[in-house]
Design a protein around this motif. Structure first.
Motif, PDB file in Angstrom:
ATOM      1  N   ILE A 194       0.859  -1.189   0.000  1.00 11.85           N
ATOM      2  CA  ILE A 194       0.000   0.000   0.000  1.00 11.85           C
ATOM      3  C   ILE A 194       0.895   1.239   0.000  1.00 11.85           C
ATOM      4  O   ILE A 194       1.864   1.293   0.752  1.00 11.85           O
ATOM      5  CB  ILE A 194      -0.824   0.090   1.307  1.00 11.85           C
ATOM      6  N   LEU A 212      -4.201  -0.581  -3.032  1.00  9.43           N
ATOM      7  CA  LEU A 212      -5.360  -1.113  -2.306  1.00  9.43           C
ATOM      8  C   LEU A 212      -6.285  -1.855  -3.274  1.00  9.43           C
ATOM      9  O   LEU A 212      -6.820  -2.904  -2.974  1.00  9.43           O
ATOM     10  CB  LEU A 212      -6.122   0.025  -1.630  1.00  9.43           C
ATOM     11  N   THR A 213      -6.423  -1.258  -4.458  1.00 12.61           N
ATOM     12  CA  THR A 213      -7.219  -1.902  -5.500  1.00 12.61           C
ATOM     13  C   THR A 213      -6.372  -1.882  -6.777  1.00 12.61           C
ATOM     14  O   THR A 213      -5.198  -1.520  -6.714  1.00 12.61           O
ATOM     15  CB  THR A 213      -8.586  -1.181  -5.639  1.00 12.61           C
ATOM     16  N   ILE A 248     -11.024  -4.625  -2.909  1.00  8.64           N
ATOM     17  CA  ILE A 248      -9.662  -4.632  -2.360  1.00  8.64           C
ATOM     18  C   ILE A 248      -8.886  -5.839  -2.872  1.00  8.64           C
ATOM     19  O   ILE A 248      -9.402  -6.961  -2.903  1.00  8.64           O
ATOM     20  CB  ILE A 248      -9.736  -4.587  -0.826  1.00  8.64           C
ATOM     21  N   SER A 256      -6.764  -9.288   1.297  1.00 10.89           N
ATOM     22  CA  SER A 256      -7.496  -8.024   1.437  1.00 10.89           C
ATOM     23  C   SER A 256      -7.566  -7.603   2.915  1.00 10.89           C
ATOM     24  O   SER A 256      -7.450  -6.419   3.229  1.00 10.89           O
ATOM     25  CB  SER A 256      -8.882  -8.112   0.803  1.00 10.89           C
ATOM     26  N   ARG A 259      -4.294  -6.031   3.786  1.00 12.64           N
ATOM     27  CA  ARG A 259      -4.181  -4.684   3.195  1.00 12.64           C
ATOM     28  C   ARG A 259      -4.973  -3.663   4.028  1.00 12.64           C
ATOM     29  O   ARG A 259      -4.514  -2.552   4.270  1.00 12.64           O
ATOM     30  CB  ARG A 259      -4.678  -4.690   1.747  1.00 12.64           C
ATOM     31  N   LEU A 260      -6.166  -4.064   4.463  1.00 15.65           N
ATOM     32  CA  LEU A 260      -6.981  -3.138   5.267  1.00 15.65           C
ATOM     33  C   LEU A 260      -6.308  -2.843   6.606  1.00 15.65           C
ATOM     34  O   LEU A 260      -6.318  -1.710   7.092  1.00 15.65           O
ATOM     35  CB  LEU A 260      -8.371  -3.727   5.506  1.00 15.65           C
ATOM     36  N   LEU A 263      -3.567  -0.475   5.856  1.00 17.47           N
ATOM     37  CA  LEU A 263      -4.132   0.849   5.557  1.00 17.47           C
ATOM     38  C   LEU A 263      -4.539   1.559   6.853  1.00 17.47           C
ATOM     39  O   LEU A 263      -4.277   2.758   7.034  1.00 17.47           O
ATOM     40  CB  LEU A 263      -5.336   0.712   4.617  1.00 17.47           C
TER      41      LEU A 263
END
Ligand SMILES: Cc1cc2nc3c(=O)[nH]c(=O)nc-3n(C[C@H](O)[C@H](O)[C@H](O)COP(=O)(O)OP(=O)(O)OC[C@H]3O[C@@H](n4cnc5c(N)ncnc54)[C@H](O)[C@@H]3O)c2cc1C
Ligand code: FES
Ligand code: FES
Lengths: 276, 137
Positions: A194, A212-213, A248, A256, A259-260, A263
């Protein structure tokens, strides 16, 4: 080795480049603009990109510009990332691009090539999204200037044969406080898990995200939540994460959920650095 | 000499000119084994078309004669040596570009090259020992 050959052109003006594209396209040559060439070469070797002709834009003075007028900074698309870092007219951009690839590769990768490329990350676009920059685009009908936040929707929406010439950034944004944070799965070079770039304009924090995407984007939903001064940092970040409406990524670089999680921690760092 | 427009500089150096100092590694811009200097700047020759280098000064390890080469031997900065020419060409460019680079700058530059068998400590020591050599008049 690239398993096919192509014609190589080296125009010295924007008009010549655009005209060449039209002619080659008309002749069925499937031309491509060639800036740093790193994506064309590496994807070409794997037969993932096929061009019948490449039009090198590095000898076009407008594409190499790096200059100010009273209001704006003009950055030519064919500037190598290390040129931008060393001349440093736009500290947020320098900081963000200095984390792309590695230093030697950045002698070749260009800012415009990164923005026009096809990989997910394209981190060089983040500072331009945050500063509501304009892009100057040349096509067979001439030059047009478009807000980047309009023309960059998952990718730079150029018409066939259009050339990205310059990015134009209002000087007032260059002085604003910023952070640019890149989190990788491991090591200190290469692609991100990220990347978050943030800018504080007045009391408002702006945020743009890569990794993120499958495209970089200005995260207006997150901005709304992060700027809720009636809430605690924790609540703002929870709201920000809930307001995300992108798919995501969930791949070998990171799930995902991971990643969250990253983030969330990165947004804490953004609030900490920019003082909410 | 003739080559295809699609030929990368690395292939032309090695297979047309017989200059095998620049090594093919990943061929993808990741490892730095193919590094040469173009007009003084380190470049990965697998990321550059030969046609882009026309009119530019190309320096490969074969044409280099600089103290950095000796210190790699003195400091045991290689084992198999596959990565060495790339490291040396990059370090040479650093030394020529920045007269007194900081530790952070040295690290940032050297991160462009990967070595799979010796230690990065020795490589860093070798580079630093040249940077701190007394400069000529
Ligand atoms: C080892 C390595 C690590 C990397 N790590 C990262 C990373 O961490 N993050 C990241 O964001 N990127 C990273 N990259 C860079 C990325 O993968 C691309 O290679 C690079 O961004 C392409 O830039 P270029 O200037 O070489 O573009 P080119 O290869 O010249 O062009 C890319 C595409 O854009 C088009 N194009 C180029 N310029 C223009 C223009 N002015 N107008 C219209 N179309 C144009 C071309 O036709 C082509 O389709 C890495 C690359 C390497 C080699
Ligand atoms: S072979 Fe060029 S970087 Fe690996
Ligand atoms: S010495 Fe063997 S790869 Fe570096």
């Amino acid at each position: 080795m690239i398993p096919y050959d192509f014609e190589y052109y080296n125009p010295s003006s924007v008009e010549e480049a655009v005209q060449l594209f039209q002619t080659l396209h008309h002749d069925g040559k499937e031309p491509m603009y060639f800036s740093g060439g790193t994506e064309i070469i590496t994807f070409g070797r794997l037969n993932m990109v096929r061009a019948g002709a490449v039009i090198d834009i590095k000898n076009i003075p407008e594409c190499r510009a790096l200059e100010f007028n009273q209001e704006s900074l003009f950055i030519g698309a064919a500037n190598a990332l290390t040129t931008i870092e060393e001349r440093n007219p736009f500290p947020l951009l320098s900081q963000t691009v200095s984390e792309i690839a590695d230093r030697t590769a950045r002698n070749k990768i260009t800012v415009g090539g990164n923005i026009c490329g096809t990989i997910f990350y394209r981190e060089a676009v983040l500072p331009f999204l945050l500063t509501d920059s304009l892009v100057l685009v040349a096509g067979h009908r001439g030059l047009r200037s478009v807000p980047i936040n309009e023309i960059f929707q998952e990718q730079l929406l150029l018409e066939s044969g259009e050339l990205l010439v310059q990015m134009v950034t209002n000087r007032a944004y260059l002085e604003q406080p910023f952070v640019s944070i890149k989190r990788r799965r491991q090591w200190d070079t290469g692609y991100p898990l990220i990347t978050v770039a943030a800018l504080k304009v007045g009391q408002e924090i702006r945020v743009a995200i890569s990794g993120l995407t499958d495209f970089p984007f200005r995260a207006k939903q997150i901005e709304g939540a992060l700027n809720r001064r009636d809430l605690s940092d924790e609540q703002r970040i929870e709201l920000a994460l809930h307001s995300l409406d992108v798919l995501i990524l969930n791949d070998t670089e990171g799930s995902s959920q991971y990643r969250l999680f990253v983030l969330k921690n990165t947004l804490h760092d953004v609030l900490h650095e920019l003082g909410g | 000499m003739t080559f295809r427009n699609a030929d990368v500089l690395l292939d032309v150096l090695r297979y047309q000119l017989g200059l095998t100092g620049a090594k093919p590694g990943c061929l993808n811009g990741d490892c730095g084994a193919c590094t040469v200097n173009i007009d003084g700047a380190a470049q990965k020759s697998c990321l550059m078309l030969a046609v882009e280098a026309i009119g530019k000064e190309i320096l490969t390890i074969e044409g280099l004669n600089a103290p950095i080469q000796g210190v790699f031997v003195d400091q045991f900065a290689f084992q198999c040596g596959y990565c060495t020419s790339g490291f040396i060409m990059n370090a040479h460019s650093l030394i020529e570009t920045k007269k007194n680079p900081s530790d952070e700058e040295i690290t940032a530059w050297l991160e462009s090259n990967i070595c799979r068998c010796t230690g990065y400590m020795e490589i860093e020591k070798a580079v630093k020992s040249v940077i701190h050599l007394p400069k000529g008049p």
